[in-house]
Design a protein around this motif. Structure first.
Motif, PDB file in Angstrom:
ATOM      1  N   VAL A 106      89.272 -54.745 -86.207  1.00 30.00           N
ATOM      2  CA  VAL A 106      88.667 -53.450 -86.527  1.00 30.00           C
ATOM      3  C   VAL A 106      88.769 -53.177 -88.026  1.00 30.00           C
ATOM      4  CG1 VAL A 106      88.855 -50.969 -86.184  1.00 30.00           C
ATOM      5  CG2 VAL A 106      89.045 -52.508 -84.225  1.00 30.00           C
ATOM      6  N   ALA A 107      89.903 -53.540 -88.615  1.00 39.81           N
ATOM      7  CA  ALA A 107      90.063 -53.363 -90.062  1.00 39.81           C
ATOM      8  C   ALA A 107      89.066 -54.223 -90.830  1.00 39.81           C
ATOM      9  CB  ALA A 107      91.494 -53.724 -90.470  1.00 39.81           C
ATOM     10  N   PHE A 108      88.870 -55.486 -90.395  1.00 37.34           N
ATOM     11  CA  PHE A 108      87.866 -56.346 -91.027  1.00 37.34           C
ATOM     12  C   PHE A 108      86.486 -55.706 -90.927  1.00 37.34           C
ATOM     13  CE2 PHE A 108      90.534 -60.353 -90.019  1.00 37.34           C
ATOM     14  CZ  PHE A 108      91.212 -60.223 -91.225  1.00 37.34           C
ATOM     15  N   ALA A 109      86.120 -55.312 -89.681  1.00 38.68           N
ATOM     16  CA  ALA A 109      84.765 -54.823 -89.430  1.00 38.68           C
ATOM     17  C   ALA A 109      84.468 -53.549 -90.212  1.00 38.68           C
ATOM     18  CB  ALA A 109      84.568 -54.593 -87.938  1.00 38.68           C
ATOM     19  N   LEU A 110      85.405 -52.616 -90.187  1.00 40.55           N
ATOM     20  CA  LEU A 110      85.165 -51.335 -90.855  1.00 40.55           C
ATOM     21  C   LEU A 110      85.459 -51.399 -92.350  1.00 40.55           C
ATOM     22  CD1 LEU A 110      86.612 -48.819 -88.242  1.00 40.55           C
ATOM     23  CD2 LEU A 110      84.239 -49.530 -88.578  1.00 40.55           C
ATOM     24  N   GLY A 111      86.499 -52.126 -92.739  1.00 41.45           N
ATOM     25  CA  GLY A 111      86.866 -52.200 -94.154  1.00 41.45           C
ATOM     26  C   GLY A 111      85.800 -52.866 -94.996  1.00 41.45           C
ATOM     27  N   LEU A 112      85.293 -54.011 -94.552  1.00 37.35           N
ATOM     28  CA  LEU A 112      84.266 -54.720 -95.308  1.00 37.35           C
ATOM     29  C   LEU A 112      82.988 -53.903 -95.406  1.00 37.35           C
ATOM     30  CD1 LEU A 112      83.910 -57.407 -96.767  1.00 37.35           C
ATOM     31  CD2 LEU A 112      82.996 -58.378 -94.647  1.00 37.35           C
ATOM     32  N   LYS A 113      82.640 -53.269 -94.298  1.00 34.01           N
ATOM     33  CA  LYS A 113      81.434 -52.441 -94.316  1.00 34.01           C
ATOM     34  C   LYS A 113      81.622 -51.217 -95.202  1.00 34.01           C
ATOM     35  CE  LYS A 113      79.897 -53.917 -89.734  1.00 34.01           C
ATOM     36  NZ  LYS A 113      78.628 -54.500 -90.149  1.00 34.01           N
ATOM     37  N   GLY A 114      82.841 -50.675 -95.207  1.00 33.44           N
ATOM     38  CA  GLY A 114      83.090 -49.506 -96.046  1.00 33.44           C
ATOM     39  C   GLY A 114      82.911 -49.807 -97.524  1.00 33.44           C
ATOM     40  N   VAL A 115      83.377 -50.972 -97.948  1.00 26.40           N
ATOM     41  CA  VAL A 115      83.225 -51.358 -99.352  1.00 26.40           C
ATOM     42  C   VAL A 115      81.750 -51.452 -99.725  1.00 26.40           C
ATOM     43  CG1 VAL A 115      83.589 -53.223-101.011  1.00 26.40           C
ATOM     44  CG2 VAL A 115      85.446 -52.529 -99.474  1.00 26.40           C
ATOM     45  N   PHE A 116      80.980 -52.167 -98.917  1.00 25.31           N
ATOM     46  CA  PHE A 116      79.565 -52.360 -99.244  1.00 25.31           C
ATOM     47  C   PHE A 116      78.729 -51.119 -98.978  1.00 25.31           C
ATOM     48  CE2 PHE A 116      80.952 -56.796 -98.841  1.00 25.31           C
ATOM     49  CZ  PHE A 116      80.449 -57.293-100.042  1.00 25.31           C
ATOM     50  N   LEU A 117      79.248 -50.214 -98.167  1.00 24.80           N
ATOM     51  CA  LEU A 117      78.564 -48.938 -97.996  1.00 24.80           C
ATOM     52  C   LEU A 117      78.491 -48.204 -99.333  1.00 24.80           C
ATOM     53  CD1 LEU A 117      77.451 -46.627 -96.176  1.00 24.80           C
ATOM     54  CD2 LEU A 117      79.809 -45.877 -95.874  1.00 24.80           C
ATOM     55  N   VAL A 118      79.609 -48.173-100.035  1.00 26.86           N
ATOM     56  CA  VAL A 118      79.658 -47.488-101.330  1.00 26.86           C
ATOM     57  C   VAL A 118      78.793 -48.212-102.366  1.00 26.86           C
ATOM     58  CG1 VAL A 118      81.170 -46.779-103.219  1.00 26.86           C
ATOM     59  CG2 VAL A 118      81.947 -46.569-100.842  1.00 26.86           C
ATOM     60  N   THR A 119      78.918 -49.544-102.432  1.00 23.53           N
ATOM     61  CA  THR A 119      78.165 -50.296-103.445  1.00 23.53           C
ATOM     62  C   THR A 119      76.656 -50.230-103.194  1.00 23.53           C
ATOM     63  OG1 THR A 119      78.445 -52.356-102.187  1.00 23.53           O
ATOM     64  CG2 THR A 119      80.095 -51.845-103.872  1.00 23.53           C
ATOM     65  N   ALA A 159      77.387 -59.135 -95.807  1.00 27.40           N
ATOM     66  CA  ALA A 159      78.483 -58.282 -95.347  1.00 27.40           C
ATOM     67  C   ALA A 159      78.541 -58.233 -93.827  1.00 27.40           C
ATOM     68  CB  ALA A 159      78.326 -56.872 -95.911  1.00 27.40           C
ATOM     69  N   ASP A 160      77.367 -58.081 -93.205  1.00 33.03           N
ATOM     70  CA  ASP A 160      77.339 -57.978 -91.749  1.00 33.03           C
ATOM     71  C   ASP A 160      77.712 -59.301 -91.088  1.00 33.03           C
ATOM     72  OD1 ASP A 160      76.673 -56.550 -89.249  1.00 33.03           O
ATOM     73  OD2 ASP A 160      75.071 -58.041 -89.143  1.00 33.03           O
ATOM     74  N   THR A 161      77.063 -60.376 -91.503  1.00 31.10           N
ATOM     75  CA  THR A 161      77.362 -61.676 -90.904  1.00 31.10           C
ATOM     76  C   THR A 161      78.768 -62.141 -91.266  1.00 31.10           C
ATOM     77  OG1 THR A 161      76.302 -62.781 -92.787  1.00 31.10           O
ATOM     78  CG2 THR A 161      74.949 -62.387 -90.850  1.00 31.10           C
ATOM     79  N   GLY A 162      79.203 -61.802 -92.482  1.00 33.37           N
ATOM     80  CA  GLY A 162      80.565 -62.179 -92.883  1.00 33.37           C
ATOM     81  C   GLY A 162      81.613 -61.479 -92.045  1.00 33.37           C
ATOM     82  N   ALA A 163      81.409 -60.198 -91.791  1.00 33.53           N
ATOM     83  CA  ALA A 163      82.358 -59.461 -90.957  1.00 33.53           C
ATOM     84  C   ALA A 163      82.384 -60.027 -89.547  1.00 33.53           C
ATOM     85  CB  ALA A 163      81.992 -57.979 -90.933  1.00 33.53           C
ATOM     86  N   THR A 164      81.214 -60.354 -89.020  1.00 33.44           N
ATOM     87  CA  THR A 164      81.143 -60.942 -87.681  1.00 33.44           C
ATOM     88  C   THR A 164      81.875 -62.274 -87.629  1.00 33.44           C
ATOM     89  OG1 THR A 164      78.995 -59.870 -87.301  1.00 33.44           O
ATOM     90  CG2 THR A 164      79.583 -61.709 -85.856  1.00 33.44           C
ATOM     91  N   ALA A 165      81.686 -63.095 -88.655  1.00 35.03           N
ATOM     92  CA  ALA A 165      82.358 -64.398 -88.699  1.00 35.03           C
ATOM     93  C   ALA A 165      83.871 -64.230 -88.793  1.00 35.03           C
ATOM     94  CB  ALA A 165      81.841 -65.211 -89.881  1.00 35.03           C
ATOM     95  N   LEU A 166      84.314 -63.285 -89.644  1.00 39.19           N
ATOM     96  CA  LEU A 166      85.753 -63.058 -89.787  1.00 39.19           C
ATOM     97  C   LEU A 166      86.381 -62.603 -88.468  1.00 39.19           C
ATOM     98  CD1 LEU A 166      85.999 -61.275 -93.261  1.00 39.19           C
ATOM     99  CD2 LEU A 166      86.932 -63.516 -92.664  1.00 39.19           C
ATOM    100  N   VAL A 167      85.693 -61.681 -87.801  1.00 36.24           N
ATOM    101  CA  VAL A 167      86.201 -61.168 -86.530  1.00 36.24           C
ATOM    102  C   VAL A 167      86.294 -62.288 -85.497  1.00 36.24           C
ATOM    103  CG1 VAL A 167      85.507 -59.769 -84.552  1.00 36.24           C
ATOM    104  CG2 VAL A 167      85.515 -58.765 -86.830  1.00 36.24           C
ATOM    105  N   THR A 168      85.255 -63.099 -85.409  1.00 37.89           N
ATOM    106  CA  THR A 168      85.236 -64.184 -84.424  1.00 37.89           C
ATOM    107  C   THR A 168      86.323 -65.214 -84.711  1.00 37.89           C
ATOM    108  OG1 THR A 168      82.850 -63.873 -84.149  1.00 37.89           O
ATOM    109  CG2 THR A 168      83.790 -65.937 -83.338  1.00 37.89           C
ATOM    110  N   LEU A 169      86.429 -65.642 -85.973  1.00 39.78           N
ATOM    111  CA  LEU A 169      87.431 -66.644 -86.331  1.00 39.78           C
ATOM    112  C   LEU A 169      88.844 -66.121 -86.113  1.00 39.78           C
ATOM    113  CD1 LEU A 169      85.831 -68.106 -89.591  1.00 39.78           C
ATOM    114  CD2 LEU A 169      86.040 -69.233 -87.366  1.00 39.78           C
ATOM    115  N   ASN A 170      89.067 -64.862 -86.443  1.00 42.45           N
ATOM    116  CA  ASN A 170      90.393 -64.285 -86.239  1.00 42.45           C
ATOM    117  C   ASN A 170      90.743 -64.236 -84.758  1.00 42.45           C
ATOM    118  OD1 ASN A 170      92.802 -62.951 -87.313  1.00 42.45           O
ATOM    119  ND2 ASN A 170      92.018 -61.109 -86.310  1.00 42.45           N
TER     120      ASN A 170
END
Length: 747
Positions: free
Chosen positions: A683-696, A710-721
């Motif tokens: 959840v931290a990966f999914a929301l944290g990464l999106k939060g950063v790019f939301l601002v940028t 950002a979206d595919t990266g978060a999905t990959a991180l969540v799956t691998l974790n």
């Protein structure tokens, strides 16, 4: 297949009381406790509907309909069906235990024949086909995956729309629909297809698990025989349906028969296996005026029983009722991701709309620029990674547990297990082996212990009594030659007799032995000391010489790993407690060997009461293997069955230890805690990464391609974790080693 849909109103049984109608409907398709809130929320908005109650365990919906309202029973059926459930068949407005004991023949539907199963198979085939198309015809890749997405998401969109209209706008179906369609619109068709497929698989698994849980009640009902032998005043016998027995009827119970009703013995004596009710492994001797329970097994004597309770009110019927009530009142476990969807999805959609519209309308900014930024924001906010964060970790945790023989029936149980503060254990078959074993062989007056054991084994060789089998097993393991026995007979519930080498010998209970042969004070003291340790004592007597030759003591001994398992839980900060229907002396002896607190002489309702009391202060898990444990297993926050236990325990419980090892409880707690940590990280990966790019993105620093990353990266991180959980090896070896060291130090 029974009809459903609008015509299914014929299967509701309305009972009018003048101004109100009480409806009872059988609802199919409820896979988890959250389904209850969806139905109740939808129906609470309907004029004239009140007293809504949904029982997840029995799949029954009951409500009161005001006769002055325009709402009709067919409207209720239509609303429930629109939510994705099916009003299937009739059931009494007030279901009784008698109805539960006489259910119609169940229609077993294989998972691949259900709507959810067919959807999973169809999506799987479409995705496989899409990958083939992508390899052979890359230009058509997007089209191939789009077909898979639309085929799979349409049922969820319909259900999300129906839920939104009925008061649940941001359900998990809404979340998945938004994720899939949003990814499809921005060109991520492959990712959208994966989200829909994984969600469909999860829904199917929940459906299968729910069906297995409900089958436990059917297994309970099957323990009571369908027929009984009724004795008339003249002594005649006739077979009748057990459900028709009335109070004060007299029934005949032969050796090997199951008792058909709760009652009192009025003639005869025997040993009865009451393990289905009390959980005690050793049969109990019963005689005139002793009570018997429906479902217990008569082992060796002929009994005449006076019926004390009808089938609606007997002990097993009450257990069935307790199981249903416990399952119905279990607090609904809201899906973790759905908690976020209530706020996350509407908030993000509103922010994206504002970004697209406000700058151009308020300040005359460039439409193309802000539409681009709004689309990028929608892509960043696409909840694919968030949708996958919890189920991916749960799926990996369940798979890791299965590899270790930890069968966990769903994500709710896996999440809760790591939060329990106390674990209650049944004794017989859970902490102990579940069958008596010889612990002591004592020969009187200088006799030979092996000769004593061999003679007892010879006398018991024709019996299937658990104590007899234990004596035979011990003699066989010792390699003894068992002498021939003849003229075998039995005094029901008291002694077994046979002739060996011309001597009339008996293996008897201490009470019978004291009557047949005078016991010396030292012998009586030795028997009492063994009984004080919770052991069952059998005495070998010579009937001709009226002499006690020796004794054999037996007890259901602890499992080899039980003490280590209890010590490991204590080291993890989890308190262990033993709950047993056995007598207090036996419970005290076993608890002392294991270093565990205990409560003894408990009936099923007593165990349930203790579990409910503890639940008020902390989360509680219950571990058991018998039918008598079923209500407590159902009521506990997590119910765990031993793999060698009854089908009822296996079906009622949330998890099962397939290898029947007590130390596996510690492994299950460790797995749950690892899974919970993984979920929090995801959840931290999914929301944290999106939060950063939301601002940028709002500031114009990053664009659409970064949003895709950002979206595919978060999905990959969540799956691998989540996949890291597949390497779970169990509780830390150092923990179990420390538990073993602590045990050794205490000795």
């Amino acid at each position: 297949m029974r009809p459903h849909g609008a015509d299914a109103m014929d299967y509701a049984l309305p009972r009018s009381t003048g101004t109100e109608t009480h409806l009872s409907l059988h609802v199919e398709g409820m896979d988890c406790s959250s389904c209850i809130s969806k139905i109740e929320t939808a129906l609470s908005r309907i004029p004239g509907v009140s007293d809504i109650h949904v029982n997840f365990a029995s799949e029954m919906l009951t409500l009161t309909l005001d006769d002055t309202s325009a709402t009709q029973p067919s409207d209720i059926v239509q609303i429930v069906n629109s939510l994705g459930f099916s009003v299937a068949a009739d059931s009494p407005a007030a279901p009784t235990a008698e109805a539960a004991l006489s259910p119609p023949p169940p229609t077993t539907t294989r998972w691949w024949h259900t709507k959810k199963g067919k959807l999973v198979l169809t999506l799987g085939a479409l995705m496989a086909g899409a990958y083939v198309v992508a390899l052979l015809f890359p230009a058509y890749k997007a089209w191939a995956f789009s077909i898979a997405v639309l085929t799979g998401v349409i049922p969820f969109v319909r259900q999300a729309w129906a839920l939104a209209k009925s008061g649940t706008p941001f359900s998990i179906e809404t979340l998945v629909s938004v994720a899939a369609l949003g990814a499809l619109v921005i060109g991520e068709a492959e990712e959208a297809a994966a989200v829909v497929f994984l969600f469909a698989v999860g829904e199917l698994l929940e459906s299968v698990a729910a069906g297995r849980a409900r089958s436990g009640i059917k297994a309970l009902a099957s323990l009571i025989p369908k027929t009984a032998i009724l004795l008339d005043p003249a002594g005649g016998q006739r077979a009748v349906l057990a459900a028709t027995l009335q109070v004060n009827d007299r029934v005949l119970v032969r050796p090997g028969d199951r008792v058909a009703a709760d009652g009192i013995i009025v003639e005869g004596a025997s040993s009865l296996d009451e393990s289905p009710i009390t959980g005690e492994s050793i049969p109990r001797a019963k005689a005139v005026n002793d009570p018997v329970f429906a479902g217990s097994v008569n082992l060796d004597g002929v009994l005449h029983i006076r019926v004390e309770k009808t089938s609606v009110d007997n002990t097993l019927s009450r257990i069935i009722h307790l199981v249903e009530e416990a399952q119905a009142t279990k607090a609904p476990t809201a899906r973790f991701i759905e908690q976020f969807s209530r706020y996350y999805t509407p908030t993000v959609m509103a922010i994206a709309a504002l970004i697209m519209l406000v700058p151009p309308l308020a300040w005359g900014a460039d439409w193309q620029t802000w539409l681009y930024r709004g689309l990028a924001l929608l892509l960043i906010a696409c909840p694919c990674a968030l949708v996958l964060s919890t189920p991916a970790a749960i799926a990996s945790g369940l798979a890791a547990g299965t590899r270790r023989g930890l069968l966990i029936k769903g994500g709710a149980a896996l999440e809760t297990m790591g939060k329990v503060g106390v674990i209650a254990f049944d004794k017989t078959g859970t902490l102990t082996e579940g069958a008596p074993a010889v612990t002591d062989v004592v020969a009187f007056d200088g006799g030979n212990e092996n000769d004593l054991l061999a003679r007892c084994a010879a006398i018991e060789s024709g019996s299937s009594h658990p104590l007899a089998l234990a004596i035979l097993k011990r003699a066989t393991e010792a390699g003894l030659t068992i002498p021939a026995a003849s003229n075998a007979s039995a005094t029901a519930g008291q002694a077994v007799h046979a002739e060996i080498a011309g001597r009339q010998l008996s293996v008897a209970s201490p009470i019978y032995a004291a009557q047949a042969a005078p016991l010396a004070a030292e012998q009586t003291h030795r028997i009492a000391a063994l009984q004080a340790e919770g052991k069952t004592v059998s005495v070998l007597i010579d009937n001709q010489n009226r002499q006690a030759l020796g004794l054999i003591a037996l007890r259901d001994e602890p499992r080899q790993d039980a003490r280590q398992g209890v010590a490991a839980l204590n080291a993890m900060g989890v308190r262990a407690l033993m709950l047993t229907g056995d007598n207090r002396l036996t419970a005290q002896a076993i608890a002392g060997k294991l270093g565990i607190a205990y409560e003894a002489e408990l009936l099923p309702q007593d165990k349930l009461r203790l579990i409910d009391d503890m639940k008020r202060r902390q989360r509680v898990a219950m571990v058991g293997d018998g039918i008598n444990d079923a209500p407590a297993l159902a009521s506990a926050d997590v119910g765990i069955a031993m793999g060698g236990g009854t089908d009822v325990a296996m079906d009622t419980a949330d998890a099962a230890l397939m290898k029947s090892r007590v130390t596996d409880i510690a492994h299950m707690v460790a797995l749950s805690r690892a899974t919970l940590a993984n979920i929090h990280q995801n959840v931290a990966f999914a929301l944290g990464l999106k939060g950063v790019f939301l601002v940028t993105t709002i500031l114009g620093i990053t664009g659409l391609w970064i949003a895709v990353l950002a979206d595919t990266g978060a999905t990959a991180l969540v799956t691998l974790n989540a996949l890291r959980l597949l390497r779970f090896k169990g509780a830390r070896p150092a923990l179990l080693d420390q538990a073993q060291t602590d045990i050794a130090a205490q000795h």
